[in-house]
Design an enzyme around this catalytic site. Structure first.
Site, PDB file in Angstrom:
ATOM      1  N   TYR A 118       4.173  13.818 -57.111  1.00  0.00           N
ATOM      2  CA  TYR A 118       4.913  13.173 -58.237  1.00  0.00           C
ATOM      3  C   TYR A 118       5.379  14.185 -59.366  1.00  0.00           C
ATOM      4  O   TYR A 118       6.580  14.203 -59.537  1.00  0.00           O
ATOM      5  CB  TYR A 118       3.840  12.176 -58.723  1.00  0.00           C
ATOM      6  N   PRO A 131       8.894   2.189 -56.800  1.00  0.00           N
ATOM      7  CA  PRO A 131       9.132   0.882 -56.275  1.00  0.00           C
ATOM      8  C   PRO A 131       9.607  -0.028 -57.268  1.00  0.00           C
ATOM      9  O   PRO A 131       9.454   0.059 -58.322  1.00  0.00           O
ATOM     10  CB  PRO A 131       7.792   0.897 -55.384  1.00  0.00           C
ATOM     11  N   HIS A 354       5.482   5.753 -60.064  1.00  0.00           N
ATOM     12  CA  HIS A 354       4.336   5.810 -59.021  1.00  0.00           C
ATOM     13  C   HIS A 354       3.319   6.606 -59.189  1.00  0.00           C
ATOM     14  O   HIS A 354       2.246   6.475 -58.750  1.00  0.00           O
ATOM     15  CB  HIS A 354       5.273   6.241 -57.809  1.00  0.00           C
ATOM     16  N   LYS A 437      -5.080 -12.201 -31.230  1.00  0.00           N
ATOM     17  CA  LYS A 437      -6.133 -11.110 -31.278  1.00  0.00           C
ATOM     18  C   LYS A 437      -5.581  -9.921 -31.514  1.00  0.00           C
ATOM     19  O   LYS A 437      -6.204  -8.753 -31.122  1.00  0.00           O
ATOM     20  CB  LYS A 437      -7.217 -11.299 -30.429  1.00  0.00           C
ATOM     21  N   SER A 439      -4.157  -7.067 -34.583  1.00  0.00           N
ATOM     22  CA  SER A 439      -3.922  -6.779 -36.185  1.00  0.00           C
ATOM     23  C   SER A 439      -2.416  -7.018 -36.543  1.00  0.00           C
ATOM     24  O   SER A 439      -1.307  -6.304 -35.937  1.00  0.00           O
ATOM     25  CB  SER A 439      -4.328  -5.310 -36.518  1.00  0.00           C
ATOM     26  N   PRO A 440      -2.190  -7.816 -37.499  1.00  0.00           N
ATOM     27  CA  PRO A 440      -0.900  -8.286 -37.622  1.00  0.00           C
ATOM     28  C   PRO A 440       0.081  -6.800 -38.190  1.00  0.00           C
ATOM     29  O   PRO A 440       1.029  -6.717 -37.787  1.00  0.00           O
ATOM     30  CB  PRO A 440      -0.699  -9.072 -38.945  1.00  0.00           C
ATOM     31  N   ASP A 441      -0.755  -6.007 -39.039  1.00  0.00           N
ATOM     32  CA  ASP A 441      -0.194  -4.843 -39.610  1.00  0.00           C
ATOM     33  C   ASP A 441       0.282  -4.095 -38.476  1.00  0.00           C
ATOM     34  O   ASP A 441       1.508  -3.436 -38.291  1.00  0.00           O
ATOM     35  CB  ASP A 441      -0.982  -4.063 -40.596  1.00  0.00           C
ATOM     36  N   SER A 465       1.693   4.161 -45.645  1.00  0.00           N
ATOM     37  CA  SER A 465       0.520   4.374 -46.501  1.00  0.00           C
ATOM     38  C   SER A 465      -0.886   3.742 -46.113  1.00  0.00           C
ATOM     39  O   SER A 465      -0.896   2.636 -45.883  1.00  0.00           O
ATOM     40  CB  SER A 465       0.917   3.544 -47.958  1.00  0.00           C
ATOM     41  N   THR A 476      -3.972   7.569 -51.295  1.00  0.00           N
ATOM     42  CA  THR A 476      -3.383   7.263 -50.038  1.00  0.00           C
ATOM     43  C   THR A 476      -3.700   8.599 -48.905  1.00  0.00           C
ATOM     44  O   THR A 476      -3.698   9.688 -49.365  1.00  0.00           O
ATOM     45  CB  THR A 476      -1.952   6.930 -49.969  1.00  0.00           C
ATOM     46  N   SER A 565       5.524   0.869 -45.756  1.00  0.00           N
ATOM     47  CA  SER A 565       4.379   0.642 -46.727  1.00  0.00           C
ATOM     48  C   SER A 565       3.965  -1.043 -46.344  1.00  0.00           C
ATOM     49  O   SER A 565       5.236  -1.785 -46.654  1.00  0.00           O
ATOM     50  CB  SER A 565       4.370   1.071 -47.849  1.00  0.00           C
TER      51      SER A 565
HETATM   52  N1  COA Z   1      -7.403 -10.426 -34.397  1.00  0.00           N
HETATM   53  C1  COA Z   1      -7.434 -11.286 -35.351  1.00  0.00           C
HETATM   54  N2  COA Z   1      -7.236 -11.072 -36.640  1.00  0.00           N
HETATM   55  C2  COA Z   1      -7.173  -9.747 -36.931  1.00  0.00           C
HETATM   56  C3  COA Z   1      -7.020  -8.596 -36.247  1.00  0.00           C
HETATM   57  C4  COA Z   1      -7.454  -8.996 -34.749  1.00  0.00           C
HETATM   58  N3  COA Z   1      -7.518  -8.050 -33.691  1.00  0.00           N
HETATM   59  N4  COA Z   1      -6.928  -7.440 -36.667  1.00  0.00           N
HETATM   60  C5  COA Z   1      -7.024  -7.883 -37.966  1.00  0.00           C
HETATM   61  N5  COA Z   1      -6.889  -9.153 -38.320  1.00  0.00           N
HETATM   62  C6  COA Z   1      -6.725  -9.879 -39.369  1.00  0.00           C
HETATM   63  C7  COA Z   1      -7.518  -9.412 -40.696  1.00  0.00           C
HETATM   64  O1  COA Z   1      -8.960  -9.756 -40.496  1.00  0.00           O
HETATM   65  C8  COA Z   1      -6.863  -9.705 -41.786  1.00  0.00           C
HETATM   66  O2  COA Z   1      -7.077 -11.102 -42.138  1.00  0.00           O
HETATM   67  P1  COA Z   1      -6.827 -11.842 -43.663  1.00  0.00           P
HETATM   68  O3  COA Z   1      -5.357 -12.163 -43.270  1.00  0.00           O
HETATM   69  O4  COA Z   1      -7.558 -13.148 -43.510  1.00  0.00           O
HETATM   70  O5  COA Z   1      -7.012 -11.043 -44.638  1.00  0.00           O
HETATM   71  C9  COA Z   1      -5.318  -9.758 -41.194  1.00  0.00           C
HETATM   72  O6  COA Z   1      -5.458  -9.915 -39.773  1.00  0.00           O
HETATM   73  C10 COA Z   1      -4.790  -8.484 -41.754  1.00  0.00           C
HETATM   74  O7  COA Z   1      -5.046  -7.415 -41.107  1.00  0.00           O
HETATM   75  P2  COA Z   1      -4.138  -6.134 -40.605  1.00  0.00           P
HETATM   76  O8  COA Z   1      -2.952  -6.666 -40.511  1.00  0.00           O
HETATM   77  O9  COA Z   1      -4.984  -5.397 -39.592  1.00  0.00           O
HETATM   78  O10 COA Z   1      -4.127  -5.391 -42.024  1.00  0.00           O
HETATM   79  P3  COA Z   1      -4.889  -4.952 -43.269  1.00  0.00           P
HETATM   80  O11 COA Z   1      -4.968  -6.119 -44.161  1.00  0.00           O
HETATM   81  O12 COA Z   1      -6.387  -4.295 -42.830  1.00  0.00           O
HETATM   82  O13 COA Z   1      -3.978  -3.826 -43.827  1.00  0.00           O
HETATM   83  C11 COA Z   1      -3.222  -1.664 -44.190  1.00  0.00           C
HETATM   84  C12 COA Z   1      -3.922  -2.709 -43.153  1.00  0.00           C
HETATM   85  C13 COA Z   1      -3.078  -0.211 -43.540  1.00  0.00           C
HETATM   86  C14 COA Z   1      -2.038  -2.057 -44.901  1.00  0.00           C
HETATM   87  C15 COA Z   1      -4.485  -1.474 -45.257  1.00  0.00           C
HETATM   88  O14 COA Z   1      -5.540  -0.945 -44.722  1.00  0.00           O
HETATM   89  C16 COA Z   1      -3.963  -0.571 -46.464  1.00  0.00           C
HETATM   90  O15 COA Z   1      -4.440   0.707 -46.457  1.00  0.00           O
HETATM   91  N6  COA Z   1      -3.349  -1.154 -47.344  1.00  0.00           N
HETATM   92  C17 COA Z   1      -3.028  -0.288 -48.444  1.00  0.00           C
HETATM   93  C18 COA Z   1      -1.439   0.132 -48.391  1.00  0.00           C
HETATM   94  C19 COA Z   1      -0.903   0.766 -49.694  1.00  0.00           C
HETATM   95  O16 COA Z   1      -1.634   1.508 -50.404  1.00  0.00           O
HETATM   96  N7  COA Z   1       0.327   0.705 -49.818  1.00  0.00           N
HETATM   97  C20 COA Z   1       1.222   0.666 -51.133  1.00  0.00           C
HETATM   98  C21 COA Z   1       1.997   1.905 -51.129  1.00  0.00           C
HETATM   99  S1  COA Z   1       2.794   1.999 -52.565  1.00  0.00           S
END
Ligand code: COA
Length: 637
Positions: A118, A131, A354, A437, A439-441, A465, A476, A565
């Site tokens: 930064y 942002p 930031h 089943k 992970s949405p992310d 991130s 991060t 992100s």
């Molecule tokens: N089956 C069913 N559900 C699942 C799953 C699976 N295999 N894997 C994950 N899920 C669920 C989780 O339990 C969670 O449930 P919730 O909605 O009830 O909370 C949801 O799906 C979201 O999980 P997921 O998509 O895996 O993402 P996360 O919330 O763990 O986030 C990151 C992942 C990387 C975004 C997070 O760890 C992170 O680091 N965030 C910070 C990012 C940041 O700093 N950004 C700013 C930059 S300016």
């Protein structure tokens, strides 16, 4: 050249004198100044950021390069990495240096990070680092509505500030682990200060007389608004409304020099102009009042009218850079950590600098504020007359006038260059990947890999991130979303010779690999900050920079054509930011339960990129992935 915020590569100057990177006097370590209480106890209980094993990082680095570099290149890099990590080699020496630093500091990374990512990053903070955040359109469309909403917004922020001041903010958790709460203490009453070669941050919340005012800017004119009564209670929304009315009536005329536009400049130019600006005593006092204030409220003038389809994209532009000098770019002080922006037409949001924090704490504050604005006003206002908000004056010399004109011109070029597209993907949200089943992310990131591959027939270095807030003063690390597994999936997806069952199998592998990388990153075992740390030890110990860091593959790995992100929130909003390389994209998303908000950016000067095309490709990829899952019976996972 490049090196910004947590989403980008950080290139460390090859022979930078280590003095520049010493823990600086400019960012105070928080625990040294915090008085007492729950906050400190909580912070002390957090683990320190680990230093991953050298061999693990080297192996993972090679694996991360596989999808993004050529075979020959990879072979050469493998040789360099082997040499780097051999017993008795330079890698081991650097590793020992880093481990020593980790033993002697609260967090071996955080001071370096804030400097490199930064404060020493010299491109304008606007678009390149800060942002924007777009809130849902609010229910007002005139000046009165704007002031009424802004008054409630201020009251909401003060309500949140009370929780910060009382140390009563609930501790946040990720994966069941408590998170570092430090960033919440860094975002109010703080400001970035431009320097000639590097900037600094001041945080007045920690001073013996913390500020009691905010700054309001309207028609490019700045006002000090005291937001506490003499008995220490915050002004009510009704009182604040009266004060905002007085500010607006005192600044009807917009034909004034927009001093705030100076903060949009390249940091070296702004650093020079700043020296000129504060030579004058009045100017110095005005700037100091802005820097000291709790936050900035921008009451914006009208923006160009657009179709409903383009509304969110234009709102994102307003939040990210203000639209250029003819619109609201001068109605800002971009060095201020937190700027709330309220337009006359119901558009509102924020912009944040930031350096002190990531998006999630900002969004948590904003979620609280939005909820607060929806509550009916309960508190009765005291019947005491309030002092007139104080206008901040600036004496504009011919030299400053020239600086302002230059800033206007470069801001307008940047505004024209930025292509921003916000979409609401309405077909599904987190619900669908969860039902499969997954992970949405990870599902979204793999869809983005597919979208990019379909556009370019190749994979690119991709940054996502990952929070390191499980560790004390954690910021991060990078999740590298392009993996061998994602490459195998995207190459197979449109290949007619592949069976659907095979494609689904590859999808599951790619999504699982992404989630595994995420787990590794949030537990402090990712590769990027570790490699940076090793390089920094070489810089600090005046050693020659090892070849692994001057290798073309390393530069490729840090050229993030996809900088992404996830910033989730309760409010139906979306954060947005610019690309971090000239031929790249910035992609920020907020996955809600049944829809996903995306903000995609690119630069118009790059003929290869197009934000709208990537946004469309992203929608198609998400839909096609769901269709494939729906159409393909799977063995039970
Ligand atoms: N089956 C069913 N559900 C699942 C799953 C699976 N295999 N894997 C994950 N899920 C669920 C989780 O339990 C969670 O449930 P919730 O909605 O009830 O909370 C949801 O799906 C979201 O999980 P997921 O998509 O895996 O993402 P996360 O919330 O763990 O986030 C990151 C992942 C990387 C975004 C997070 O760890 C992170 O680091 N965030 C910070 C990012 C940041 O700093 N950004 C700013 C930059 S300016």
């Amino acid at each position: 050249m490049w090196g910004i915020c947590s989403r980008t590569m950080v290139k460390v100057g090859m022979a930078k004198p280590c003095g520049l990177l010493k823990p600086c006097h400019l960012v105070k370590p928080v625990s040294a100044t915090r008085v007492s209480g729950r906050y400190l106890t909580h912070q002390k209980g957090l683990p320190g950021l680990p230093v991953p094993p050298l061999q693990q990082t080297c192996e993972r680095y090679i694996a991360a390069l596989e999808p993004i570099v050529e075979v020959d290149e990879l072979k050469q890099t493998k040789e360099l990495v082997d040499e780097f990590q051999r017993t008795g080699g330079v890698g081991e020496r650097l590793q020992r240096g880093l481990e020593k630093r980790a033993r002697n500091t609260e967090n071996w990374l955080s001071q370096w990070w804030v400097q490199l990512a930064y404060l020493e990053y010299r491109l304008p903070v606007v678009v390149h680092s800060s942002p924007g955040l777009v809130l849902p359109r609010m229910n007002f469309s005139d000046k009165k509505g704007q002031m009424r909403f802004a008054a409630k917004l201020i009251a909401g922020v003060l309500d949140f500030k009370t929780m910060i001041d009382n140390e009563s903010l609930p501790v946040e958790y990720l994966g069941g682990k408590p998170l570092c709460m430090n960033q919440y203490y860094e975002v109010l009453s703080s400001c970035r200060i431009p320097g000639l070669k590097r900037d600094s941050i001041v945080n007045h919340a920690k001073s013996s007389r913390p500020p009691k005012h905010i700054t309001v800017v309207h028609n490019f004119q700045f006002f000090v608004l005291d937001v506490y009564n003499s008995d220490g209670t915050p002004l009510t929304a009704d009182q604040l409304y009266i004060q905002l009315e007085r500010i607006c009536s005192a600044s009807l005329q917009s034909q004034v020099e927009p001093v705030g536009i100076l903060t949009t400049q390249h940091r070296d130019s702004w650093g020079k102009a700043y020296v000129n600006l504060i030579k004058d005593k009045t100017n110095k006092e005005s700037v100091s009042a802005i820097q000291r204030s709790i936050f900035l409220l921008c009451l914006d003038g009208a923006m160009p009218r657009v179709s409903n389809d383009m509304y969110r994209s234009c709102a994102a532009v307003q939040m990210l850079h203000g639209g250029g000098s003819q619109w609201n770019s001068g109605n800002r002080w971009f060095d201020k950590t937190l700027q709330f922006i309220v337009g006359e037409d119901g558009t509102c949001g924020a912009n944040y600098e930031h350096a002190p924090a990531e998006g999630p704490p900002i969004v948590a504050l904003i979620d609280h504020v939005v909820e607060y604005t929806r509550k009916p006003e309960m508190t009765r206002s005291p019947m005491v007359p309030l002092p007139m908000p104080k206008k901040l004056h600036f004496n504009i010399t011919p030299e400053l006038k020239k600086d302002i004109e230059e800033a206007k011109s470069s801001m307008n070029t940047l505004a024209q260059d930025l292509d921003m597209r916000v979409i609401v993907f309405g077909h599904f949200g987190k619900n669908v990947p969860k039902s499969h089943k997954m992970s949405p992310d990870a599902f979204i990131q793999i869809a983005l890999q597919l979208a990019y591959y379909r556009m370019y027939q190749r994979c690119c270095a991709t940054y996502e991130s990952a929070s390191l807030r499980m560790f004390r003063l954690g910021r991060t690390d990078t999740i590298r979303s392009a993996s061998s597994a994602s490459a195998a999936f995207v190459k197979a997806f449109d290949d007619p010779s592949k069976q659907n069952t095979e494609k689904v199998d590859l999808m599951v592998k790619a999504v699982t690999a992404h989630r595994a990388y995420t787990n590794m990153a949030i537990s402090g075992q990712a590769i990027d900050r570790h490699l940076l740390g090793l390089k920094m030890i070489a810089v600090e110990e005046n050693l020659s920079i090892p070849d692994v860091f001057t290798d073309a593959a390393y530069a490729k790995a840090l050229h993030y054509q996809l900088s992404t992100s996830q910033v989730p929130s309760k409010t139906d909003c979306v954060m947005c930011f610019g690309p971090v390389v000239s031929n790249g994209y910035g992609v920020c998303y907020n996955p809600m339960n049944d829809h996903i908000n995306f903000a995609v950016s690119s630069f118009n000067t790059c003929t290869e990129t197009n934000a709208t095309h990537l946004a469309q490709a992203m929608e198609e990829a998400l839909l096609d992935m769901r269709t494939l899952l729906d159409q393909t019976p799977r063995a039970k996972l």
